[in-house]
Design an enzyme around this catalytic site. Structure first.
Site, PDB file in Angstrom:
ATOM      1  CD1 TRP A  32      -2.999   1.333   1.313  1.00  0.00           C
ATOM      2  CD2 TRP A  32      -1.916   1.599   2.155  1.00  0.00           C
ATOM      3  NE1 TRP A  32      -3.689   2.435   1.699  1.00  0.00           N
ATOM      4  CE2 TRP A  32      -2.522   3.067   2.349  1.00  0.00           C
ATOM      5  CE3 TRP A  32      -0.669   2.848   2.190  1.00  0.00           C
ATOM      6  CZ2 TRP A  32      -2.834   4.362   2.606  1.00  0.00           C
ATOM      7  CZ3 TRP A  32      -0.590   4.671   3.666  1.00  0.00           C
ATOM      8  CH2 TRP A  32      -1.505   4.343   3.284  1.00  0.00           C
ATOM      9  CB  SER A  98       3.826  -3.069   2.576  1.00  0.00           C
ATOM     10  OG  SER A  98       2.940  -2.562   3.923  1.00  0.00           O
ATOM     11  CG  MET A  99      -2.382  -4.439   2.952  1.00  0.00           C
ATOM     12  SD  MET A  99      -3.096  -2.951   1.366  1.00  0.00           S
ATOM     13  CE  MET A  99      -5.405  -4.205   2.581  1.00  0.00           C
ATOM     14  CG  ASP A 227       9.525  -1.341   8.173  1.00  0.00           C
ATOM     15  OD1 ASP A 227       8.502   0.122   8.237  1.00  0.00           O
ATOM     16  OD2 ASP A 227       9.384  -2.088   7.634  1.00  0.00           O
ATOM     17  CG  HIS A 256       7.524  -0.155   4.823  1.00  0.00           C
ATOM     18  ND1 HIS A 256       7.397  -1.395   5.410  1.00  0.00           N
ATOM     19  CD2 HIS A 256       6.485  -0.008   3.723  1.00  0.00           C
ATOM     20  CE1 HIS A 256       6.430  -1.865   5.342  1.00  0.00           C
ATOM     21  NE2 HIS A 256       6.141  -1.154   4.438  1.00  0.00           N
TER      22      HIS A 256
END
Length: 276
Positions: A32, A98-99, A227, A256
C-alpha cells in the site's frame, strides 16, 4: 493490456496483471498504496533466475477495477485465488510486500496450501500493526487515526510525504532518488481515494496472529531494522516467532521500502530462497 475478470456476486472485478518467464510461478503482491510497479526492481532478477514472475494490481490500485466494496482481506484473497485459478498455477510462490503479506496469510487461511510451494513476507504487516496491550511495540492508535484523517482530508498531500518515511529518505538519498519519490507519488495518487482509505483500514485493524498457524509451507521473512512504517518488533520479529518453518533475514539499516533501497540484497535473498 491483460486482465483477469473476477466475477464476484456484486460486480465483475477486472484485475490487471503481467506475466513473464517460465518455470515455477512466483506471484508478487504489492504494498500500500502502490501498484504492481512497486516490484520494478525485482521482476527482471526473478525472470533471469529461471522463474515465471506474475505481478498484478490490487483492486482499487493501478489500473485494476475500483469497486466501492471488498477491501477486507478475505475479499482481497479471493482476487488472488482467481488469478491462481485463471492462470492454472501449481506449486506457486506467494511473495507479499507490506500490506501484501496479509493476502498471503489470508489466502492460506481461506484456501489452504495445496497450490502453494512456499511464501515470502517482505517488510510485511504480518502479524499485526496496531499497538495493543498485548502488542506494545505496535503503531499507536492515534498515529493510525492520523493517517486515516489525512487520507480523508488531503490524500495527495499526505502521500507526498509518506514515501520519504517509506524509504527513510533523509538517510538514503544515495540509494533512492527524488524521481523515485515522484514516481511513487504518481502511482499512489492515481489509486482510488476510497480504496486507498478502506485498504488502509484493513492493514491497520486486522490481527493475523491467530492465523499464523495456517502458514505451514516454507516461509521467508525479510525486514529492515530501520523500518519506520511497520516496526520490526511488531512485524518481522513476531512473524518469525509465530511461523514454524521460516527463514528470517534482517537487513541492517533497511527502511520499509528496502526492495528499492536494498534491491540487490533483497533479490539475492529472495532468489536463493526460491531456489532452495
Amino acid at each position: 493490456m491483460p486482465f483477469i475478470t473476477h466475477k464476484t456476486s456484486k460486480q465483475p472485478i477486472e484485475l490487471y496483471y503481467e506475466d513473464y518467464g517460465t518455470g515455477q510461478p512466483v506471484i508478487l503482491i504489492h504494498g500500500w498504496p502502490l501498484s504492481h510497479r512497486a516490484w520494478d526492481s525485482q521482476v527482471s532478477a526473478i525472470v533471469d533466475a529461471g522463474f515465471r514472475c506474475i505481478t498484478y494490481d490490487r483492486r482499487g490500485f493501478g489500473v485494476s477495477s475500483y469497486p466501492w466494496d471488498g477491501y477486507d482481506y478475505s475479499s482481497l484473497a479471493t482476487d488472488l485465488n482467481e488469478i491462481i485459478l485463471a492462470l492454472k498455477l501449481k506449486q506457486v510462490a506467494l511473495v507479499g510486500f507490506s500490506m501484501g503479506g496479509g493476502e498471503v496469510v489470508r489466502y492460506l487461511t481461506d484456501y489452504g496450501s495445496e497450490n502453494v510451494k512456499n511464501v515470502a513476507l517482505i517488510s510485511s504487516i504480518i502479524p499485526i500493526v496496531k499497538k495493543k496491550e498485548d502488542n506494545p511495540n505496535g503503531v499507536p492508535e492515534k498515529d493510525l487515526k492520523g493517517i486515516m484523517d489525512a487520507l480523508k482530508t488531503d490524500r495527495v498531500g499526505f502521500l507526498k510525504g509518506f514515501h520519504k518515511n517509506f524509504y527513510n529518505y533523509h538517510k538514503n538519498k544515495d540509494r533512492v532518488s527524488e524521481a523515485q519519490l515522484q514516481y511513487d507519488w504518481t502511482i499512489a495518487s492515481y489509486a482510488s481515494p476510497h480504496g486507498t482509505l478502506q485498504s488502509a483500514k484493513a492493514w491497520a485493524e486486522t490481527d493475523f496472529r491467530p492465523e499464523l498457524k495456517n502458514v505451514t509451507v516454507p516461509t521467508l521473512i525479510v525486514h529492515g531494522d530501520a523500518d519506520a512504517i511497520v516496526p520490526i518488533k511488531t512485524a518481522g520479529d513476531q512473524a518469525a516467532k509465530g511461523i514454524k518453518n521460516n527463514t528470517y533475514k534482517i537487513i541492517k539499516d533497511g527502511p520499509h521500502g528496502l526492495n528499492v533501497t536494498h534491491s540487490e540484497e533483497v533479490n539475492k535473498i529472495l532468489i536463493a530462497f526460491l531456489k532452495s
